[in-house]
Scaffold this active site. Structure first.
Site, PDB file in Angstrom:
ATOM      1  N   ALA A 104       0.720  -1.105  -0.156  1.00  9.95           N
ATOM      2  CA  ALA A 104       0.067   0.011   0.034  1.00  9.95           C
ATOM      3  C   ALA A 104       0.735   1.255   0.148  1.00  9.95           C
ATOM      4  O   ALA A 104       1.768   1.513   0.753  1.00  9.95           O
ATOM      5  CB  ALA A 104      -0.901  -0.092   1.320  1.00  9.95           C
ATOM      6  N   CYS A 105       0.446   1.993  -1.048  1.00  5.31           N
ATOM      7  CA  CYS A 105       1.022   3.339  -0.953  1.00  5.31           C
ATOM      8  C   CYS A 105      -0.022   4.499  -1.349  1.00  5.31           C
ATOM      9  O   CYS A 105      -0.898   4.049  -2.505  1.00  5.31           O
ATOM     10  CB  CYS A 105       2.343   3.581  -1.767  1.00  5.31           C
ATOM     11  SG  CYS A 105       3.840   2.810  -1.037  1.00  5.31           S
ATOM     12  N   THR A 106      -0.035   5.540  -1.282  1.00  4.86           N
ATOM     13  CA  THR A 106      -0.784   6.709  -1.801  1.00  4.86           C
ATOM     14  C   THR A 106      -0.266   7.929  -2.167  1.00  4.86           C
ATOM     15  O   THR A 106       0.640   8.349  -1.661  1.00  4.86           O
ATOM     16  CB  THR A 106      -2.081   7.070  -0.894  1.00  4.86           C
ATOM     17  OG1 THR A 106      -2.725   5.637  -0.336  1.00  4.86           O
ATOM     18  CG2 THR A 106      -3.159   7.999  -1.610  1.00  4.86           C
ATOM     19  N   ARG A 139      -8.702   3.475  -0.747  1.00  2.00           N
ATOM     20  CA  ARG A 139      -7.757   4.735  -0.431  1.00  2.00           C
ATOM     21  C   ARG A 139      -7.794   5.811  -1.512  1.00  2.00           C
ATOM     22  O   ARG A 139      -7.845   6.784  -1.315  1.00  2.00           O
ATOM     23  CB  ARG A 139      -6.500   4.526  -0.123  1.00  2.00           C
ATOM     24  CG  ARG A 139      -6.194   3.634   1.124  1.00  2.00           C
ATOM     25  CD  ARG A 139      -4.605   3.279   1.732  1.00  2.00           C
ATOM     26  NE  ARG A 139      -4.066   1.920   0.867  1.00  2.00           N
ATOM     27  CZ  ARG A 139      -3.412   1.984  -0.216  1.00  2.00           C
ATOM     28  NH1 ARG A 139      -3.099   3.220  -0.591  1.00  2.00           N
ATOM     29  NH2 ARG A 139      -3.055   0.997  -0.834  1.00  2.00           N
TER      30      ARG A 139
END
Length: 358
Positions: free
Chosen positions: A30-32, A236
């Site tokens: 996960a990254c945003t 997200r």
């Protein structure tokens, strides 16, 4: 409801179901990344770095004039840095995030669907570890970067994640002082570039076109009615897309910055999160925020009490007198810095980009 509206709803529902099925089958690293488009040319880009273990990040100052090699053997892509930059590394073998002196920001995020073309004699190779650095070294704007990347001057070559038995699979986002954005992915061995100022948000799986379709579904519902609340990439994406445009368009740059920090924190994953049914969802290790107009690069670790920044206006990036410098963030980025940390960098030997065994 009109027939057209019914068809649109059915299409969105079908797309949502298909994308959810895809998400259920892929790891959820996960990254945003998000871009705030404010008044008076206030453009702010924020990203979270979510990983299951210490990504061994440090911050580096890299001046102009450094000659680079694609690290893929005899037929490696070569270039010389036209712009100086401040970057955050992964394992000190890769540029994973950063901003250059012209205000161009580059971010690498995980995308499990990535499939890169095979290296042959037709094009030189570029290690994926230096992909973002090439962009920061070479361009002042997203438009310039896209024009060059569309010509495909190199072949991206990937390698295993350090210490792991899996290939590095990433996609690239770029933003600049005008608020322009681009997302670069390799799907089925082909480069795909999404270029538009409206592409403010990027997360992970599924591919960007499916992310847009999922977000269209949530726009039909409306963010004030309901937003998806899990840590999955698509959720997200929906939250970041809503909040980055719902926060006030502040005239005060510091208040705008505070609003953007609140959004990237909202889509972060709690540190140490352990959910047995989702073992691949990773904690947020750190966050960066770029104030493009003021040329400030903010860093926030999950394990320290303070947010600090680097002021690019105070750095000597010149080829003649500029120095490679490092800010040691420590194991798990647990060293504490406060306020303007530009003066805390120490001269160091340049890190070496992870080469590809040929």
């Amino acid at each position: 409801m009109t027939i057209k509206a019914i068809r649109t709803a059915r299409t969105l529902s079908t797309t949502l179901l298909a994308s959810l099925l895809v998400l259920a089958q892929v790891p959820a690293e996960a990254c945003t990344r998000l871009v705030y488009l404010g008044p008076d040319d206030t453009i702010i880009t924020a990203r979270s770095m979510d990983w299951k273990s210490d990504v061994a990040t440090n911050l580096w100052v890299l001046p102009r004039g450094i000659k680079r090699n694609g690290q893929t053997g005899p037929n490696s892509f070569e270039w010389t840095a036209k712009f100086g930059s401040v970057v955050a590394t992964g394992y000190d073998v890769s540029t994973t995030d950063g901003v250059n002196e012209a205000g161009l920001n580059a971010n690498l995020l995980w995308l499990v669907e990535s499939e890169y073309p095979k290296l042959d004699d037709n094009r030189p190779g570029l290690t994926i570890a230096a992909w973002a650095q090439y962009v920061l070294d070479s361009f002042a704007t997203v438009e310039e970067a896209v024009a060059a990347l569309e010509k495909e001057p190199f072949t991206i070559v990937t390698e295993n994640v350090p210490g792991e038995n899996r290939l590095t699979t990433l996609h690239l986002s770029i933003s600049d002082r005008s608020g322009d954005s681009a997302i670069v992915e390799y799907i089925g061995g082909k480069q795909i570039i999404h270029h538009d100022r409206k592409y403010q948000v990027m997360t992970n799986s599924p591919t960007f076109d499916q992310q847009l379709a999922l977000n269209s579904y949530w726009k039909q519902i409306g963010g004030t009615v309901m937003l998806p609340g899990t840590n999955r990439a698509a959720d997200r994406f929906a939250r970041a897309s809503f909040y980055v445009n719902a926060i006030p368009k502040e005239e005060d740059a510091n208040r705008a910055l505070a609003s953007v920090f609140s959004v990237i924190r909202n889509v972060s994953v709690p540190y140490g999160l352990n959910t047995p049914e989702e073992p691949n969802i990773s904690s947020t290790r750190w966050r960066t925020v770029v104030d493009h107009k003021r040329k400030l690069y903010f860093f926030e670790s999950a394990l320290t009490p303070n947010t600090f920044w680097v002021d690019l206006n105070k750095i000597d990036f010149s080829e003649a007198t500029g120095k490679v410098m490092k800010l040691d963030l420590g194991e798990n980025q647990d060293h504490t810095y406060s306020g303007d940390a530009t003066g805390d960098f120490k001269q160091a030997e340049p890190f070496k980009f992870l080469g590809v065994d040929m």
